[in-house]
Write a protein that holds these residues in place. Structure first.
Motif, PDB file in Angstrom:
ATOM      1  N   LYS A 112       0.807  -1.221   0.000  1.00 50.28           N
ATOM      2  CA  LYS A 112       0.000   0.000   0.000  1.00 50.28           C
ATOM      3  C   LYS A 112       0.846   1.280   0.000  1.00 50.28           C
ATOM      4  O   LYS A 112       0.645   2.170  -0.819  1.00 50.28           O
ATOM      5  CB  LYS A 112      -0.938  -0.009   1.216  1.00 50.28           C
ATOM      6  N   LEU A 113       1.800   1.365   0.904  1.00 51.97           N
ATOM      7  CA  LEU A 113       2.637   2.560   1.015  1.00 51.97           C
ATOM      8  C   LEU A 113       3.393   2.821  -0.283  1.00 51.97           C
ATOM      9  O   LEU A 113       3.470   3.962  -0.753  1.00 51.97           O
ATOM     10  CB  LEU A 113       3.626   2.391   2.178  1.00 51.97           C
ATOM     11  N   TYR A 114       3.889   1.774  -0.890  1.00 47.18           N
ATOM     12  CA  TYR A 114       4.664   1.908  -2.124  1.00 47.18           C
ATOM     13  C   TYR A 114       3.764   2.204  -3.322  1.00 47.18           C
ATOM     14  O   TYR A 114       4.140   2.934  -4.227  1.00 47.18           O
ATOM     15  CB  TYR A 114       5.522   0.662  -2.350  1.00 47.18           C
ATOM     16  N   LYS A 115       2.575   1.653  -3.314  1.00 49.67           N
ATOM     17  CA  LYS A 115       1.621   1.967  -4.388  1.00 49.67           C
ATOM     18  C   LYS A 115       1.200   3.434  -4.296  1.00 49.67           C
ATOM     19  O   LYS A 115       1.094   4.117  -5.316  1.00 49.67           O
ATOM     20  CB  LYS A 115       0.397   1.051  -4.326  1.00 49.67           C
ATOM     21  N   GLU A 116       0.960   3.914  -3.082  1.00 48.55           N
ATOM     22  CA  GLU A 116       0.592   5.325  -2.895  1.00 48.55           C
ATOM     23  C   GLU A 116       1.699   6.253  -3.385  1.00 48.55           C
ATOM     24  O   GLU A 116       1.428   7.355  -3.857  1.00 48.55           O
ATOM     25  CB  GLU A 116       0.276   5.608  -1.432  1.00 48.55           C
ATOM     26  N   ALA A 117       2.948   5.809  -3.293  1.00 46.73           N
ATOM     27  CA  ALA A 117       4.086   6.602  -3.754  1.00 46.73           C
ATOM     28  C   ALA A 117       4.330   6.430  -5.258  1.00 46.73           C
ATOM     29  O   ALA A 117       5.208   7.080  -5.820  1.00 46.73           O
ATOM     30  CB  ALA A 117       5.338   6.216  -2.970  1.00 46.73           C
ATOM     31  N   GLY A 118       3.551   5.564  -5.899  1.00 45.19           N
ATOM     32  CA  GLY A 118       3.670   5.380  -7.342  1.00 45.19           C
ATOM     33  C   GLY A 118       4.831   4.502  -7.777  1.00 45.19           C
ATOM     34  O   GLY A 118       5.294   4.599  -8.913  1.00 45.19           O
ATOM     35  N   TYR A 119       5.306   3.627  -6.908  1.00 50.09           N
ATOM     36  CA  TYR A 119       6.427   2.748  -7.242  1.00 50.09           C
ATOM     37  C   TYR A 119       6.016   1.715  -8.285  1.00 50.09           C
ATOM     38  O   TYR A 119       4.836   1.406  -8.450  1.00 50.09           O
ATOM     39  CB  TYR A 119       6.922   2.022  -5.993  1.00 50.09           C
ATOM     40  N   ASN A 120       7.023   1.184  -8.963  1.00 51.65           N
ATOM     41  CA  ASN A 120       6.846   0.112  -9.939  1.00 51.65           C
ATOM     42  C   ASN A 120       7.148  -1.225  -9.269  1.00 51.65           C
ATOM     43  O   ASN A 120       7.970  -1.290  -8.343  1.00 51.65           O
ATOM     44  CB  ASN A 120       7.791   0.292 -11.121  1.00 51.65           C
ATOM     45  N   PHE A 121       6.522  -2.276  -9.762  1.00 50.96           N
ATOM     46  CA  PHE A 121       6.733  -3.618  -9.220  1.00 50.96           C
ATOM     47  C   PHE A 121       7.096  -4.540 -10.376  1.00 50.96           C
ATOM     48  O   PHE A 121       6.352  -4.659 -11.338  1.00 50.96           O
ATOM     49  CB  PHE A 121       5.473  -4.110  -8.502  1.00 50.96           C
ATOM     50  N   ARG A 122       8.252  -5.171 -10.245  1.00 54.28           N
ATOM     51  CA  ARG A 122       8.786  -6.026 -11.307  1.00 54.28           C
ATOM     52  C   ARG A 122       8.921  -7.454 -10.790  1.00 54.28           C
ATOM     53  O   ARG A 122       9.440  -7.681  -9.706  1.00 54.28           O
ATOM     54  CB  ARG A 122      10.153  -5.498 -11.730  1.00 54.28           C
ATOM     55  N   TYR A 123       8.458  -8.400 -11.591  1.00 53.95           N
ATOM     56  CA  TYR A 123       8.526  -9.814 -11.250  1.00 53.95           C
ATOM     57  C   TYR A 123       9.307 -10.537 -12.348  1.00 53.95           C
ATOM     58  O   TYR A 123       8.991 -10.382 -13.530  1.00 53.95           O
ATOM     59  CB  TYR A 123       7.124 -10.415 -11.142  1.00 53.95           C
ATOM     60  N   VAL A 124      10.306 -11.304 -11.932  1.00 58.53           N
ATOM     61  CA  VAL A 124      11.127 -12.047 -12.882  1.00 58.53           C
ATOM     62  C   VAL A 124      11.166 -13.506 -12.430  1.00 58.53           C
ATOM     63  O   VAL A 124      11.452 -13.791 -11.271  1.00 58.53           O
ATOM     64  CB  VAL A 124      12.569 -11.493 -12.949  1.00 58.53           C
ATOM     65  N   TYR A 125      10.877 -14.403 -13.367  1.00 53.95           N
ATOM     66  CA  TYR A 125      10.875 -15.837 -13.088  1.00 53.95           C
ATOM     67  C   TYR A 125      11.886 -16.521 -13.998  1.00 53.95           C
ATOM     68  O   TYR A 125      11.810 -16.393 -15.221  1.00 53.95           O
ATOM     69  CB  TYR A 125       9.483 -16.426 -13.322  1.00 53.95           C
ATOM     70  N   HIS A 126      12.825 -17.242 -13.381  1.00 53.14           N
ATOM     71  CA  HIS A 126      13.857 -17.964 -14.113  1.00 53.14           C
ATOM     72  C   HIS A 126      13.622 -19.467 -14.025  1.00 53.14           C
ATOM     73  O   HIS A 126      12.985 -19.950 -13.097  1.00 53.14           O
ATOM     74  CB  HIS A 126      15.243 -17.656 -13.531  1.00 53.14           C
ATOM     75  N   SER A 127      14.198 -20.159 -14.983  1.00 48.59           N
ATOM     76  CA  SER A 127      14.148 -21.616 -15.024  1.00 48.59           C
ATOM     77  C   SER A 127      15.251 -22.203 -14.151  1.00 48.59           C
ATOM     78  O   SER A 127      16.403 -21.762 -14.215  1.00 48.59           O
ATOM     79  CB  SER A 127      14.353 -22.092 -16.464  1.00 48.59           C
ATOM     80  N   LYS A 128      14.909 -23.194 -13.360  1.00 45.15           N
ATOM     81  CA  LYS A 128      15.924 -23.912 -12.586  1.00 45.15           C
ATOM     82  C   LYS A 128      16.678 -24.879 -13.498  1.00 45.15           C
ATOM     83  O   LYS A 128      17.890 -25.009 -13.409  1.00 45.15           O
ATOM     84  CB  LYS A 128      15.291 -24.678 -11.426  1.00 45.15           C
ATOM     85  N   GLN A 129      15.938 -25.534 -14.375  1.00 47.23           N
ATOM     86  CA  GLN A 129      16.521 -26.542 -15.254  1.00 47.23           C
ATOM     87  C   GLN A 129      17.465 -25.919 -16.287  1.00 47.23           C
ATOM     88  O   GLN A 129      18.529 -26.444 -16.559  1.00 47.23           O
ATOM     89  CB  GLN A 129      15.412 -27.321 -15.965  1.00 47.23           C
ATOM     90  N   LYS A 130      17.046 -24.789 -16.854  1.00 49.36           N
ATOM     91  CA  LYS A 130      17.845 -24.114 -17.887  1.00 49.36           C
ATOM     92  C   LYS A 130      18.380 -22.805 -17.302  1.00 49.36           C
ATOM     93  O   LYS A 130      17.809 -21.730 -17.523  1.00 49.36           O
ATOM     94  CB  LYS A 130      16.999 -23.837 -19.121  1.00 49.36           C
ATOM     95  N   LYS A 131      19.460 -22.910 -16.536  1.00 47.49           N
ATOM     96  CA  LYS A 131      20.056 -21.750 -15.860  1.00 47.49           C
ATOM     97  C   LYS A 131      20.203 -20.580 -16.822  1.00 47.49           C
ATOM     98  O   LYS A 131      20.630 -20.740 -17.957  1.00 47.49           O
ATOM     99  CB  LYS A 131      21.433 -22.109 -15.294  1.00 47.49           C
ATOM    100  N   GLY A 132      19.814 -19.392 -16.355  1.00 45.95           N
ATOM    101  CA  GLY A 132      19.932 -18.192 -17.171  1.00 45.95           C
ATOM    102  C   GLY A 132      18.738 -17.929 -18.072  1.00 45.95           C
ATOM    103  O   GLY A 132      18.665 -16.874 -18.686  1.00 45.95           O
TER     104      GLY A 132
END
Length: 121
Positions: free
Chosen positions: A87-107
């Motif tokens: 909530k506090l960060y949304k009120e400040a207009g922050y961005n939210f980034r989600y990154v999902y990597h593969s365990k099997q195929k590193k990188g």
């Protein structure tokens, strides 16, 4: 003791977010958050006001077709919209980034999604 309280009171939201992300990562990561999902880190970029969450997927989730076909971006956006701990960060207009990597195929990046104020409000 009083000096620490004054310093804490003068900490900006950016400084707080950066400190909390670093502390969270150091204390809790890597951390299993669900079946086949491990949170690797949480970071904050002051320049872009972006909080990033980085995960590794394994098992059945470790497949770009599964991740892309599951309306993952829309589900993540709903999570951001409904999250009370952001909530506090949304009120400040922050961005939210989600990154999902593969365990099997590193990188290999299976999914990356960034949500800006215009997305979640």
């Amino acid at each position: 003791m009083a000096a620490m309280m004054v310093a804490a009171c003068q900490e900006s939201l950016e400084e707080r977010c950066q400190r909390e992300a670093k502390t969270y990562t150091e204390k809790h990561c890597p951390m299993p958050v669900g079946k086949d999902i491990v949170m690797d880190s949480m970071t904050f970029d002051k320049a872009t006001h972006t909080i990033s969450y980085v995960y590794t997927l394994s098992g059945q989730l470790d497949d770009s077709a599964v991740v892309q076909g599951a309306n993952s971006r829309e589900l993540l956006l709903q999570e951001v919209k409904n999250s009370t701990h952001l909530k506090l960060y949304k009120e400040a207009g922050y961005n939210f980034r989600y990154v999902y990597h593969s365990k099997q195929k590193k990188g290999t990046k299976l999914l990356e999604a960034t949500f800006r104020k215009s997305d979640y409000q």
